[in-house]
Design a protein around this motif. Structure first.
Motif, PDB file in Angstrom:
ATOM      1  N   HIS A 170       0.814  -1.216   0.000  1.00 20.27           N
ATOM      2  CA  HIS A 170       0.000   0.000   0.000  1.00 20.27           C
ATOM      3  C   HIS A 170       0.848   1.266   0.000  1.00 20.27           C
ATOM      4  O   HIS A 170       0.375   2.343   0.354  1.00 20.27           O
ATOM      5  CB  HIS A 170      -1.022  -0.047   1.137  1.00 20.27           C
ATOM      6  CG  HIS A 170      -1.922  -1.232   0.990  1.00 20.27           C
ATOM      7  ND1 HIS A 170      -2.953  -1.272   0.069  1.00 20.27           N
ATOM      8  CD2 HIS A 170      -1.871  -2.465   1.560  1.00 20.27           C
ATOM      9  CE1 HIS A 170      -3.514  -2.464   0.106  1.00 20.27           C
ATOM     10  NE2 HIS A 170      -2.876  -3.213   1.000  1.00 20.27           N
ATOM     11  N   CYS A 180      -7.696   1.112  -4.891  1.00 19.76           N
ATOM     12  CA  CYS A 180      -7.210  -0.053  -4.135  1.00 19.76           C
ATOM     13  C   CYS A 180      -8.249  -0.500  -3.113  1.00 19.76           C
ATOM     14  O   CYS A 180      -9.091   0.287  -2.682  1.00 19.76           O
ATOM     15  CB  CYS A 180      -5.900   0.314  -3.438  1.00 19.76           C
ATOM     16  SG  CYS A 180      -5.118  -1.073  -2.598  1.00 19.76           S
ATOM     17  N   CYS A 182      -7.841  -0.935  -0.147  1.00 16.19           N
ATOM     18  CA  CYS A 182      -7.648  -0.232   1.134  1.00 16.19           C
ATOM     19  C   CYS A 182      -8.380   1.105   1.149  1.00 16.19           C
ATOM     20  O   CYS A 182      -8.360   1.814   2.142  1.00 16.19           O
ATOM     21  CB  CYS A 182      -6.160  -0.029   1.426  1.00 16.19           C
ATOM     22  SG  CYS A 182      -5.394   1.217   0.375  1.00 16.19           S
ATOM     23  N   ARG A 184      -7.711   3.658  -0.904  1.00 12.26           N
ATOM     24  CA  ARG A 184      -6.896   4.725  -1.468  1.00 12.26           C
ATOM     25  C   ARG A 184      -6.644   4.423  -2.953  1.00 12.26           C
ATOM     26  O   ARG A 184      -7.177   3.476  -3.499  1.00 12.26           O
ATOM     27  CB  ARG A 184      -5.588   4.834  -0.671  1.00 12.26           C
ATOM     28  CG  ARG A 184      -5.851   5.279   0.766  1.00 12.26           C
ATOM     29  CD  ARG A 184      -4.889   4.669   1.756  1.00 12.26           C
ATOM     30  NE  ARG A 184      -3.567   5.247   1.600  1.00 12.26           N
ATOM     31  CZ  ARG A 184      -2.455   4.558   1.323  1.00 12.26           C
ATOM     32  NH1 ARG A 184      -2.526   3.254   1.197  1.00 12.26           N
ATOM     33  NH2 ARG A 184      -1.313   5.148   1.211  1.00 12.26           N
ATOM     34  N   CYS A 187      -1.922   2.355  -5.160  1.00 12.09           N
ATOM     35  CA  CYS A 187      -1.055   1.511  -4.321  1.00 12.09           C
ATOM     36  C   CYS A 187      -0.261   0.520  -5.197  1.00 12.09           C
ATOM     37  O   CYS A 187      -0.745   0.057  -6.230  1.00 12.09           O
ATOM     38  CB  CYS A 187      -1.884   0.717  -3.319  1.00 12.09           C
ATOM     39  SG  CYS A 187      -2.681   1.742  -2.088  1.00 12.09           S
TER      40      CYS A 187
HETATM   41 ZN   LIG Z   1      -3.949   0.141  -0.986  1.00 14.74          ZN
END
Ligand SMILES: [Zn+2]
Length: 330
Positions: A170, A180, A182, A184, A187
């Motif tokens: 990440h 992504c 996550c 965000r 990454c």
């Molecule tokens: Zn990520």
């Protein structure tokens, strides 16, 4: 530390809990695999399911002609962050760790139980008795469907304040880039995981339909062979690269540049003795390693330019072996 000097009292089980398979190894006091088995992953979030799994492990030990009471330790490698007793699992894993540990205790009464993050398990194994032997500080990066990592400093795995140390997957490599999991964007995992490689390959093909179609017509058999069979089939892309397929050349280029750049940033902060690559994608290291090393050398701070990037030695047994080892040293 070499394999010959590790003082292991007896037999241990290493369990690598993955999203699609569970790999289990029975290892002896020298961390040699005596026997191993692979099960299909299933939910382990109820007592009955955990007991059934433990019973299966017991049968596996008995079949290998050992007494389950002889098992001195069991280590579990978990796909998620682990900080002390706090475990945050990845979304595709159904596991109640406490129930699993309880049932393992019922079936293996003399075993010390331990658990740790799976990438940390792999890092520990490679550092202690794999490709990292002879190096004090090791950054281990495992590249499969996603990207995980573990940092071993002086023989100890570094968890970090939130259990997230080493989450190189990440690190941002493309501002405003691919979204992504996550939450965000941009990454490393979106470009340099097996999924990322296949995605780039497909995108390049989709953006160049005429060349793509003519390839299909003229070399039907070859083109068919070079189509990834699923979203994480990086092996086919690496094979296509060796055939000179332009989509694969681009996909490997994006992969190597992203990975080399991210490793450069991380090594500028950590300055490890060596970087080891594990996971399924590491098996194709001969295809991309020199390119990664070159981009890395251009990205990292000057004193670290010669830091070696090497494939691991333990292959897909690293997590399982690291988990078994952790049950001994914890
Ligand atoms: Zn990520």
């Amino acid at each position: 530390m070499s394999i010959g000097v590790i003082d292991m009292e007896g037999l241990r089980l290493g369990i690598d809990l993955g999203g699609t398979t569970v790999k289990v190894g029975l290892v002896d006091e020298e961390l040699e695999i005596v026997d191993k088995v692979i099960y299909r992953s299933r939910p382990l979030d109820e007592m009955a399911a955990c007991a059934e799994f433990s019973d299966q492990l017991k049968a596996f030990v008995v079949e290998a002609r050992y007494d389950p009471a002889e098992i001195e330790g069991i280590g579990v490698a978990i796909p998620g962050t682990v900080l002390g007793a706090e475990v945050e699992l990845l979304p595709n894993i159904q596991l109640d760790l406490q129930l699993l540990l309880e049932s393992l205790r019922d079936y293996f009464p003399n075993a010390d139980l331990a658990y740790l993050n799976d990438a940390n398990a792999g890092a520990l194994a490679e550092a202690a008795f794999g490709a990292g032997v002879g190096y004090r500080n090791v950054l281990y990066v495992t590249i499969g469907t996603g990207i995980g990592a573990g940092v071993v400093i002086g023989g100890k795995v570094i968890a970090g304040a939130h259990g997230a140390a080493g989450e190189i997957g990440h690190v941002s490599v493309a501002k405003g880039g691919r979204r992504c999991s996550c939450g965000r964007r941009g990454c490393l995992e979106q470009y340099a995981s097996a999924r990322g490689i296949v995605r780039t390959f497909r995108e390049v093909g989709a953006n160049a339909p005429s060349v793509y179609e003519s390839l299909d017509h003229q070399q039907d058999h070859l083109a068919h062979m070079l189509m990834p069979k699923h979203d994480a089939d990086s092996l086919t892309v690496f094979r296509a690269y060796e055939e000179g397929d332009f989509r694969a050349v681009k996909a490997v280029d994006v992969f190597a540049k992203s990975l080399g750049f991210a490793l450069g940033q991380v090594c500028t902060v950590l300055d490890p003795d060596v970087v080891l690559l594990g996971g399924g994608v590491a098996g194709s290291a001969h295809v991309y390693l020199s390119k990664v090393q070159q981009v890395f050398s251009e990205s990292v701070i000057e004193p670290c330019r010669e830091t070696e990037i090497l494939p691991g030695r333990l292959g897909n047994s690293a997590n399982m072996l690291g988990a078994a080892y952790y049950s001994m040293i914890q």
